[in-house]
Enzyme design. Structure first.
Site, PDB file in Angstrom:
ATOM      1  N   ASP A  14       0.258  78.560 -37.876  1.00 18.47           N
ATOM      2  CA  ASP A  14      -1.017  78.045 -37.376  1.00 18.47           C
ATOM      3  C   ASP A  14      -1.968  79.209 -37.153  1.00 18.47           C
ATOM      4  O   ASP A  14      -1.646  80.142 -36.400  1.00 18.47           O
ATOM      5  CB  ASP A  14      -0.826  77.327 -36.038  1.00 18.47           C
ATOM      6  CG  ASP A  14      -0.057  76.021 -36.187  1.00 18.47           C
ATOM      7  OD1 ASP A  14       0.067  75.529 -37.329  1.00 18.47           O
ATOM      8  OD2 ASP A  14       0.406  75.492 -35.162  1.00 18.47           O
ATOM      9  N   ASN A  44       8.178  72.705 -34.643  1.00 17.51           N
ATOM     10  CA  ASN A  44       7.831  72.583 -33.218  1.00 17.51           C
ATOM     11  C   ASN A  44       8.878  71.763 -32.463  1.00 17.51           C
ATOM     12  O   ASN A  44       9.360  72.169 -31.400  1.00 17.51           O
ATOM     13  CB  ASN A  44       6.473  71.879 -33.043  1.00 17.51           C
ATOM     14  CG  ASN A  44       5.306  72.731 -33.507  1.00 17.51           C
ATOM     15  OD1 ASN A  44       5.430  73.936 -33.665  1.00 17.51           O
ATOM     16  ND2 ASN A  44       4.166  72.091 -33.743  1.00 17.51           N
ATOM     17  N   THR A 108     -10.278  71.269 -39.050  1.00 15.52           N
ATOM     18  CA  THR A 108      -8.921  71.673 -39.422  1.00 15.52           C
ATOM     19  C   THR A 108      -8.735  71.611 -40.932  1.00 15.52           C
ATOM     20  O   THR A 108      -9.182  70.657 -41.584  1.00 15.52           O
ATOM     21  CB  THR A 108      -7.895  70.741 -38.746  1.00 15.52           C
ATOM     22  OG1 THR A 108      -8.137  70.754 -37.342  1.00 15.52           O
ATOM     23  CG2 THR A 108      -6.482  71.209 -39.007  1.00 15.52           C
ATOM     24  N   ASN A 178       0.493  57.697 -31.756  1.00 17.04           N
ATOM     25  CA  ASN A 178      -0.552  57.645 -30.739  1.00 17.04           C
ATOM     26  C   ASN A 178      -1.365  56.363 -30.941  1.00 17.04           C
ATOM     27  O   ASN A 178      -1.087  55.575 -31.854  1.00 17.04           O
ATOM     28  CB  ASN A 178      -1.414  58.921 -30.733  1.00 17.04           C
ATOM     29  CG  ASN A 178      -2.229  59.088 -31.997  1.00 17.04           C
ATOM     30  OD1 ASN A 178      -2.585  58.099 -32.653  1.00 17.04           O
ATOM     31  ND2 ASN A 178      -2.532  60.326 -32.345  1.00 17.04           N
ATOM     32  N   GLY A 211      -1.124  58.667 -20.386  1.00 18.85           N
ATOM     33  CA  GLY A 211       0.320  58.437 -20.423  1.00 18.85           C
ATOM     34  C   GLY A 211       0.779  57.787 -21.711  1.00 18.85           C
ATOM     35  O   GLY A 211       0.097  57.862 -22.732  1.00 18.85           O
ATOM     36  N   ASP A 255       4.507  66.848 -30.136  1.00 16.40           N
ATOM     37  CA  ASP A 255       5.817  67.301 -30.631  1.00 16.40           C
ATOM     38  C   ASP A 255       6.772  67.567 -29.471  1.00 16.40           C
ATOM     39  O   ASP A 255       7.957  67.228 -29.540  1.00 16.40           O
ATOM     40  CB  ASP A 255       5.651  68.580 -31.475  1.00 16.40           C
ATOM     41  CG  ASP A 255       4.882  68.314 -32.771  1.00 16.40           C
ATOM     42  OD1 ASP A 255       4.971  67.193 -33.299  1.00 16.40           O
ATOM     43  OD2 ASP A 255       4.194  69.241 -33.248  1.00 16.40           O
TER      44      ASP A 255
END
Lengths: 316, 316
Positions: A14, A44, A108, A178, A211, A255
């Site tokens: 990275d 990771n 990115t 997510n 959360g 991760d």
């Protein structure tokens, strides 16, 4: 009860680049800070799991710079089993260039490098795999070659095609996404969330600082070396609070969450406790820049756990 | 007649990143090709000069990765004198991230790294310096510490301030700029082009594929180890054609031009021939990606020279 988890996906370098401003075409901007960190989802998760005392084998293609960048030494020192790493001559590690401006906007760019060869690889037969994003065709094959499948579709989901994603989901026991990815999983696969809930034993959806939510009916069952999730007819929705930390860099939190979850899972903790251990583990990683910089061992994790959740959770 | 030229400025690692598209904030794009190359203006000029057989000493701050990236070995193998390199512990080489899209638009981010310490450095006393862009305050001091000054204001010119630039120009014997930079030099220094022509012995302005223009009155005079430019009252404008090549990557063409010019200059060639040798040298570097990838030795350069210019030019 220790079960080795094979983790597949990216092993990357990275490049974290902080700039005055993210510039348009044919412009330039000075860099105010520039760091190179070990990254890539699979590596990771492996690093965090190993540090927590989990038994983990990295299954990932790497290039020549895996050695010259000292990435190999770093993972080996942490105790990650590297026997499943594919070493590709004349290839380079995948790389992520993350450009962040003063207002924390990010652009990115991701280079697949050696990971571009994943599609051609023959997946090994394994007991338990955690597949971290990366190539959908490899993951479809991998999901059939493993007895127990954990899947994190992650950032490469935008490249996924319907058929391989359906194959993966049919074989998946644990799904992590997510809030944005869960919608995309439905859109690409054509399966509604209700159908996914019926197909997959456990689904965990993370909501950043709000959360995470655990959807599960059964619970973890460990019999000798075998580990599985108990049968159930209906899923229960359990909200899990976030463990707030002095966040310096959110990268790698996801991760770390999965790594914490998986180590707890192989130890036979109830699923809601696995989620909480994931949340606690993630709270360490965000405190430092880099996805593998601030890793807690099991003891350090438990010390923070009891500040946020009942200590009795951790007594098996 | 061989004179060692000290070359000051950046020694950098260039990250060349080709993407589908240059993205806006909070977007990402895949990288189609990604290469790391040795770069930085001072190191580029030094490498090309050394390969041409010139005597060159690099005067530049570097970080720990000068060794680990094998940059040191590369320059040393080429014959660059590294005794003037400042090795900075806990620093990194400067880095350029050049992002190029399918339409050849570029966004560039530059990290000064160890070169950020230039301002604090005490310049060595030298006979002949070629200053390649970088810090204006260091260059102002350097221009006073050298007997003969060649100056390429380059991309860092945007950061230059009036007073140090004036000091540099007052001490400059040879000025190299492109068409945009010559205007900026005037704007920042407050000196008109006519004033610059009076102050500076030789000015070379490059116009990409339209070639370059030499402004000079005197000619090169070599007496023993001494080399200077003959006195003159009025400058003559001499156009020099570009040597067209199969250009793959224009980066580094300017540095190669100056390197060719300077090696020819120390050999005592007339100034217009120095420019032509610069143009021929540049035509090699653009044929491959990277500023130090496709370097001609003197013989190879002369073989191409005679295809474009009179062979008699090269007989001293």
């Amino acid at each position: 009860m220790v079960k080795t988890i094979s983790v597949t996906g990216h092993t990357s370098l990275d490049y974290l680049i902080w700039v005055d401003k993210i510039v348009d075409k044919n412009q330039s901007s000075p860099i105010t800070r520039c760091e190179t960190h070990f990254g890539g989802g699979a590596a990771n998760v492996s690093a965090v799991m190993a540090k927590l005392g989990g038994s983990v084998r990295l299954v990932s293609p790497v290039g020549d710079d895996f050695v010259s960048s000292e990435y190999e030494k770093h993972l080996s020192d942490l105790g990650v089993d590297l026997s499943g790493v594919w070493r590709m001559g004349n290839e380079h590690l995948s790389k992520a260039f993350v450009i962040t401006d003063r207002l924390l906007n990010q652009s990115t760019y991701f280079y697949w490098g050696a990971a571009g060869k994943l599609r051609e690889m023959e997946p090994p037969k394994v007991d338990f795999v955690h597949m971290v994003t990366a190539d959908c065709f490899f993951n479809a094959k991998m999901s059939k070659a493993a007895e127990f499948v954990s899947f994190d579709p992650g950032q490469d989901l935008v490249t996924y095609q319907k058929e391989p994603l359906q194959t993966i989901l049919k074989n998946t026991n644990l799904l992590f996404t997510n809030r944005h990815e869960i919608k995309m999983v439905s859109d690409i696969s054509g399966y509604s969330f209700e159908e996914l809930l019926k197909m997959i034993d456990v689904i965990v959806v993370t909501y950043d600082k709000e959360g995470s939510v655990l959807y599960s009916g059964g619970n973890v069952i460990c019999v000798g070396d075998d580990i599985r999730i108990g049968d159930c007819t209906e899923k229960i929705k359990t909200p899990i609070p976030c463990v707030l930390a002095e966040s310096v860099d959110p990268t790698g939190a996801g991760d770390a969450y999965k790594a914490g979850f998986l180590v707890a899972f192989t130890k036979g903790y109830p699923l809601d406790v696995c989620c909480k251990i994931g949340a606690v583990t993630a709270s360490f990683v965000v405190e430092k820049v880099g996805c593998q910089t601030n890793l807690p061992d099991w003891k350090t994790m438990t010390e923070r756990y009891v500040l946020h959740f009942p200590a009795s959770d951790l007594n098996l």
